[in-house]
Scaffold this active site. Structure first.
Site, PDB file in Angstrom:
ATOM      1  N   THR A 120       0.826  -1.208   0.000  1.00 24.25           N
ATOM      2  CA  THR A 120       0.000   0.000   0.000  1.00 24.25           C
ATOM      3  C   THR A 120       0.859   1.257   0.000  1.00 24.25           C
ATOM      4  O   THR A 120       0.474   2.290  -0.530  1.00 24.25           O
ATOM      5  CB  THR A 120      -0.937  -0.018   1.227  1.00 24.25           C
ATOM      6  OG1 THR A 120      -1.823  -1.117   1.075  1.00 24.25           O
ATOM      7  CG2 THR A 120      -1.747   1.250   1.359  1.00 24.25           C
ATOM      8  N   TYR A 159      -7.965   1.260  -4.297  1.00 24.67           N
ATOM      9  CA  TYR A 159      -6.603   1.540  -4.754  1.00 24.67           C
ATOM     10  C   TYR A 159      -5.949   0.247  -5.192  1.00 24.67           C
ATOM     11  O   TYR A 159      -6.419  -0.857  -4.887  1.00 24.67           O
ATOM     12  CB  TYR A 159      -5.774   2.194  -3.646  1.00 24.67           C
ATOM     13  CG  TYR A 159      -5.366   1.234  -2.546  1.00 24.67           C
ATOM     14  CD1 TYR A 159      -6.263   0.869  -1.549  1.00 24.67           C
ATOM     15  CD2 TYR A 159      -4.091   0.665  -2.521  1.00 24.67           C
ATOM     16  CE1 TYR A 159      -5.906  -0.030  -0.555  1.00 24.67           C
ATOM     17  CE2 TYR A 159      -3.725  -0.226  -1.523  1.00 24.67           C
ATOM     18  CZ  TYR A 159      -4.633  -0.570  -0.544  1.00 24.67           C
ATOM     19  OH  TYR A 159      -4.276  -1.462   0.427  1.00 24.67           O
ATOM     20  N   THR A 189       1.858  -4.117   4.349  1.00 29.93           N
ATOM     21  CA  THR A 189       1.743  -4.420   5.777  1.00 29.93           C
ATOM     22  C   THR A 189       1.119  -5.790   6.054  1.00 29.93           C
ATOM     23  O   THR A 189       1.261  -6.321   7.152  1.00 29.93           O
ATOM     24  CB  THR A 189       0.903  -3.343   6.511  1.00 29.93           C
ATOM     25  OG1 THR A 189      -0.415  -3.346   5.977  1.00 29.93           O
ATOM     26  CG2 THR A 189       1.537  -1.977   6.385  1.00 29.93           C
ATOM     27  N   ASP A 190       0.420  -6.379   5.064  1.00 24.08           N
ATOM     28  CA  ASP A 190      -0.321  -7.616   5.351  1.00 24.08           C
ATOM     29  C   ASP A 190       0.580  -8.754   5.823  1.00 24.08           C
ATOM     30  O   ASP A 190       0.206  -9.540   6.698  1.00 24.08           O
ATOM     31  CB  ASP A 190      -1.107  -8.076   4.107  1.00 24.08           C
ATOM     32  CG  ASP A 190      -2.336  -7.206   3.863  1.00 24.08           C
ATOM     33  OD1 ASP A 190      -2.696  -6.404   4.753  1.00 24.08           O
ATOM     34  OD2 ASP A 190      -2.944  -7.337   2.783  1.00 24.08           O
ATOM     35  N   LYS A 245       0.751  -7.366  13.114  1.00 20.20           N
ATOM     36  CA  LYS A 245      -0.289  -6.479  12.578  1.00 20.20           C
ATOM     37  C   LYS A 245      -1.572  -6.702  13.370  1.00 20.20           C
ATOM     38  O   LYS A 245      -2.114  -7.812  13.384  1.00 20.20           O
ATOM     39  CB  LYS A 245      -0.515  -6.739  11.079  1.00 20.20           C
ATOM     40  CG  LYS A 245      -1.468  -5.717  10.462  1.00 20.20           C
ATOM     41  CD  LYS A 245      -1.575  -5.813   8.946  1.00 20.20           C
ATOM     42  CE  LYS A 245      -2.477  -4.687   8.430  1.00 20.20           C
ATOM     43  NZ  LYS A 245      -2.665  -4.730   6.975  1.00 20.20           N
ATOM     44  N   GLU A 296      -1.642 -28.036  29.188  1.00 21.35           N
ATOM     45  CA  GLU A 296      -2.887 -28.819  29.204  1.00 21.35           C
ATOM     46  C   GLU A 296      -2.770 -30.007  28.251  1.00 21.35           C
ATOM     47  O   GLU A 296      -3.473 -31.008  28.403  1.00 21.35           O
ATOM     48  CB  GLU A 296      -4.051 -27.900  28.802  1.00 21.35           C
ATOM     49  CG  GLU A 296      -5.424 -28.487  29.048  1.00 21.35           C
ATOM     50  CD  GLU A 296      -6.547 -27.522  28.672  1.00 21.35           C
ATOM     51  OE1 GLU A 296      -6.325 -26.291  28.589  1.00 21.35           O
ATOM     52  OE2 GLU A 296      -7.662 -28.017  28.452  1.00 21.35           O
TER      53      GLU A 296
HETATM   54  N1  ASP Z   1      -2.541  -5.458   0.846  1.00 22.12           N
HETATM   55  C1  ASP Z   1      -1.530  -4.497   1.197  1.00 22.12           C
HETATM   56  C2  ASP Z   1      -0.184  -5.205   1.255  1.00 22.12           C
HETATM   57  O1  ASP Z   1       0.121  -5.851   2.211  1.00 22.12           O
HETATM   58  C3  ASP Z   1      -1.855  -3.828   2.471  1.00 22.12           C
HETATM   59  C4  ASP Z   1      -0.842  -2.831   2.981  1.00 22.12           C
HETATM   60  O2  ASP Z   1       0.247  -2.693   2.480  1.00 22.12           O
HETATM   61  O3  ASP Z   1      -1.178  -2.122   3.973  1.00 22.12           O
HETATM   62  O4  ASP Z   1       0.534  -5.125   0.328  1.00 22.12           O
END
Ligand code: ASP
Length: 328
Positions: free
Chosen positions: A13, A26, A92-93, A165, A285
């Site tokens: 992103t 996007y 970020t994923d 995340k 457990e």
């Molecule tokens: N789908 C995106 C990615 O991980 C989300 C992001 O970058 O926040 O490339």
């Protein structure tokens, strides 16, 4: 002399573009690394920058081949006397996985900083430029030397081992959970907290000579869990299975029996948790000794998968794998 930071672009992103500013939709990985760097005023005050594009994808498309390629390129860059540090732009994923992977296969003590963003590069109030600015400041900071791979977003510096995340849209989308932050940043100023050892020596792996990684699947436990997915994973050739268990790595009696049978046939089964803040301890457990399981401690399922993939490049010995989980 300014520190020399080499930037490796991978997409996400942070490199995403909308059809027009303010548009909800996007495309990730639409803009190149030069575009991203040019969009940040004053970067050249922090470091001497060079850049290259490794891939330009949404990080949901990260796979073992891209990881191996990125790790090799990163290690080459860090080995060069012309580079003091590396900055990696990434979605970020799967940032928590890629960063942990790189931390385990990067022997250099030169800084490696990963940045992403929650809003596309063209968004009103995009968070990427600020994250890049702070990421470069962290990469150029001598305090980053020897800390292993770091993740820098939203004015926070995380150790790759700890970064998770925890949100899907707010710029404050990452947490270091109970282990805490490595430090904080503000407009390019860097403040470090107590030093935590990065990947201990016992958990260092090499990507040299690897053209693939062992298949490890994650299975999500839940009420009324079906055994079909366990069978599919085994049938598909998984060398290891990470269970994102309920609670402290728990699962139904029938799932335990099926996975224990798999373990007795040499598939390495790791118990992690689906709970965001979890600690999965051995023989608590569930009788791991008798069933042949490994306990993940506080390593979540995606990171456990990374560690198990790398562990399986070295060993299938359960006590050795367990030791790697304790040390890593
Ligand atoms: N789908 C995106 C990615 O991980 C989300 C992001 O970058 O926040 O490339």
């Amino acid at each position: 002399m300014k520190r020399r930071v080499h930037v490796l672009g991978t997409g996400g992103t942070i490199a995403g573009a909308q059809p027009d500013p303010g548009h909800y939709g996007y495309t990730p990985g639409a803009l190149g690394v030069d575009w991203l760097l040019n969009a940040v005023p004053g970067l050249d005050r922090l470091a001497a920058l060079t850049g290259e594009q490794v891939v330009n994808i949404g990080s949901q498309d990260m796979d073992d081949q891209v990881w191996l390629r990125l790790a090799r390129r990163l290690n080459d860059v860090l080995a060069s006397p012309d580079t003091d540090a590396a900055l990696i732009t990434h979605g970020t994923d799967t940032l928590e996985e890629t960063s942990y992977f790189l931390s385990l296969v990067t022997p250099s003590c030169k800084p490696v900083v990963m940045v992403g963003s929650m809003r596309p590069a063209t968004a009103i109030s995009a968070d990427g430029p600020g994250n890049i600015y702070n990421g470069v400041a962290v990469a150029a900071d001598l305090g980053a030397v020897g800390r292993g791979t770091l993740v820098c977003l939203n004015d926070e510096i995380h150790y790759a081992r700890n970064a998770v995340k925890t949100g899907t849209s707010n710029p404050s989308a990452f947490s270091s959970m109970a282990r805490g932050l490595a430090g904080v940043t503000s407009s390019g100023r860097v403040e470090w907290f107590e030093r935590c050892a990065p990947a201990p020596a016992a958990a260092s792996f090499s990507v040299d000579g690897l053209d693939a990684l062992p298949r490890v699947d994650i299975l999500h436990a839940h009420a009324n869990m079906s055994l079909d997915l366990i069978d599919a994973s085994i049938g598909g050739g998984a060398a290891g299975i990470v269970v994102a268990g309920v609670g402290a790595g728990n699962m139904s009696v029938s799932a335990i029996e099926r996975l224990s049978a798999a373990a007795s046939r040499g598939i390495v089964v790791v118990r992690s948790s689906r709970v965001v803040s979890a600690m999965v301890l051995r023989n608590h457990e569930i009788d791991d000794d008798r069933l042949g399981f490994v306990a993940a401690g506080d390593l979540n399922a995606p990171k456990s998968r990374v560690l198990l993939q790398l562990a399986l490049t070295q060993t299938r010995d359960l006590s050795r794998v367990q030791q790697l989980f304790i040390e890593s």
